[in-house]
Write a protein that holds these residues in place. Structure first.
Motif, short mmCIF file in Angstrom:
data_model
loop_
_atom_site.label_atom_id
_atom_site.label_comp_id
_atom_site.label_asym_id
_atom_site.label_seq_id
_atom_site.Cartn_x
_atom_site.Cartn_y
_atom_site.Cartn_z
N PHE A 1 -96.41 160.50 124.45
CA PHE A 1 -95.40 160.78 123.43
C PHE A 1 -95.40 162.28 123.10
CE2 PHE A 1 -96.77 156.43 122.91
CZ PHE A 1 -95.58 155.74 122.74
N PRO A 2 -94.21 162.85 122.88
CA PRO A 2 -94.12 164.27 122.53
C PRO A 2 -94.54 164.50 121.08
CG PRO A 2 -91.96 163.27 122.44
CD PRO A 2 -92.88 162.20 122.95
N PRO A 3 -94.88 165.74 120.71
CA PRO A 3 -95.32 166.03 119.33
C PRO A 3 -94.26 165.75 118.29
CG PRO A 3 -95.90 167.82 120.82
CD PRO A 3 -94.98 166.92 121.58
N ASP A 4 -92.97 165.75 118.68
CA ASP A 4 -91.90 165.53 117.71
C ASP A 4 -91.29 164.12 117.82
OD1 ASP A 4 -90.72 165.93 120.15
OD2 ASP A 4 -89.03 167.10 119.38
N TYR A 5 -92.02 163.17 118.44
CA TYR A 5 -91.55 161.79 118.51
C TYR A 5 -91.23 161.31 117.09
CZ TYR A 5 -91.64 156.76 119.39
OH TYR A 5 -91.30 155.42 119.46
N PRO A 6 -90.16 160.56 116.86
CA PRO A 6 -89.24 159.93 117.82
C PRO A 6 -87.99 160.75 118.16
CG PRO A 6 -88.79 159.07 115.66
CD PRO A 6 -89.91 160.06 115.49
N TYR A 7 -87.99 162.04 117.83
CA TYR A 7 -86.79 162.84 118.09
C TYR A 7 -86.66 163.21 119.56
CZ TYR A 7 -86.81 162.93 113.07
OH TYR A 7 -86.82 162.53 111.76
N SER A 8 -87.77 163.16 120.29
CA SER A 8 -87.75 163.34 121.74
C SER A 8 -88.40 162.12 122.38
CB SER A 8 -88.52 164.60 122.14
OG SER A 8 -87.90 165.77 121.63
N PRO A 9 -87.97 161.76 123.60
CA PRO A 9 -88.47 160.55 124.24
C PRO A 9 -89.86 160.73 124.85
CG PRO A 9 -86.93 161.63 125.70
CD PRO A 9 -86.92 162.41 124.42
N PRO A 10 -90.62 159.64 124.99
CA PRO A 10 -91.88 159.70 125.71
C PRO A 10 -91.65 159.71 127.22
CG PRO A 10 -91.45 157.46 125.01
CD PRO A 10 -90.33 158.30 124.46
N THR A 11 -92.72 159.84 127.97
CA THR A 11 -92.65 159.70 129.43
C THR A 11 -93.55 158.53 129.84
OG1 THR A 11 -94.48 161.26 129.77
CG2 THR A 11 -92.23 162.16 129.79
#
Length: 239
Positions: free
Chosen positions: A64-74
């Motif tokens: 998960f990215p540091p700004d989740y949920p505004y950016s998607p995970p991989t």
């Protein structure tokens, strides 16, 4: 310099992880790779019964990215998965994990891509659906896509795709035995019977919040006490 995780990301992931532990979803299980890191999960996906992937046990890592949920995970599969939408290195290619930008060449609409209302449940349920219905229009694995289309168009007579998948399923069952996991193979085993969820107080949830959240609650209580004191003083003046 690496971006620091936001407090909202920590809260969102903590609540999602707790929810998935208390109310598991049929078709997959989740755990943390490291108990001290909420941003990396290990996922075990079970192949749905009555599909080509029935009986499969496929492990993947979700970052998960540091700004989740505004950016998607991989998502990267650690298990071998022969599939049109999985790169040879295991990376998953699916619309729901793509940023919501306008990219006419991709053939995807912005509404098909990631948005902050998505969560781990919707992602993994989409992955399970993708196992049964691959997207062959923009494949990550061209060879797998060609084989799958031959298999489907021949109504299963062309066995090349099916044989590769079945070999991978057999290998995954060996991995499941090592992990002491019983892979569901029938609909009754696959479907989870949900138990009633106990009522929780707000205090029960604070363990999953960052420290500053508790400070905010203390500030609110102090403001309320000051407000009550003001009311008492006002009453004394009138008397």
């Amino acid at each position: 310099m690496a971006q620091q995780p936001t407090s909202s990301a920590l809260r969102a992931l903590a609540l999602e992880f707790k929810s998935l532990q208390e109310e598991p979803v049929e078709g997959f299980r989740v755990k943390l790779i490291n108990d001290e890191n909420l941003f990396e999960w290990e996922v075990a996906i079970f192949g749905p019964p009555t599909t080509l992937y029935e009986g499969g046990y496929f492990k993947a890592h979700v970052k998960f990215p540091p700004d989740y949920p505004y950016s998607p995970p991989t998502i990267r599969f650690m298990s071998k998965v022969w599939h049109p939408n999985v790169y040879e290195n295991g990376d998953l290619c699916i619309s729901i994990l793509h940023p919501p930008i306008d990219d006419p060449q991709s053939g995807e609409l912005p509404c098909e891509r990631w948005n902050p209302t998505q969560n781990v449940r919707t992602i993994l349920l989409s992955v399970i659906s993708l196992l049964n219905e691959p997207n062959t229009f923009s494949p990550a694995n061209v060879d797998a896509s060609v084989m799958y289309r031959r298999w489907k168009e021949s109504r299963g007579k062309d066995k090349e795709y099916e044989n590769i998948v079945r070999k991978q399923i057999a290998a995954s069952r060996t991995e499941a035995e090592k992990d002491n996991v019983v892979v569901p193979t029938t609909l009754d085993e696959y479907c989870i019977r949900q138990k009633p969820r106990p009522q929780e107080s707000e205090a029960d949830m604070t363990d999953f919040y960052v420290d500053d959240y508790g400070d905010d609650l203390d500030d609110d209580e102090e403001e309320e006490e000051e407000y009550n004191e003001d009311d008492e003083d006002s009453g004394n003046e009138e008397s």
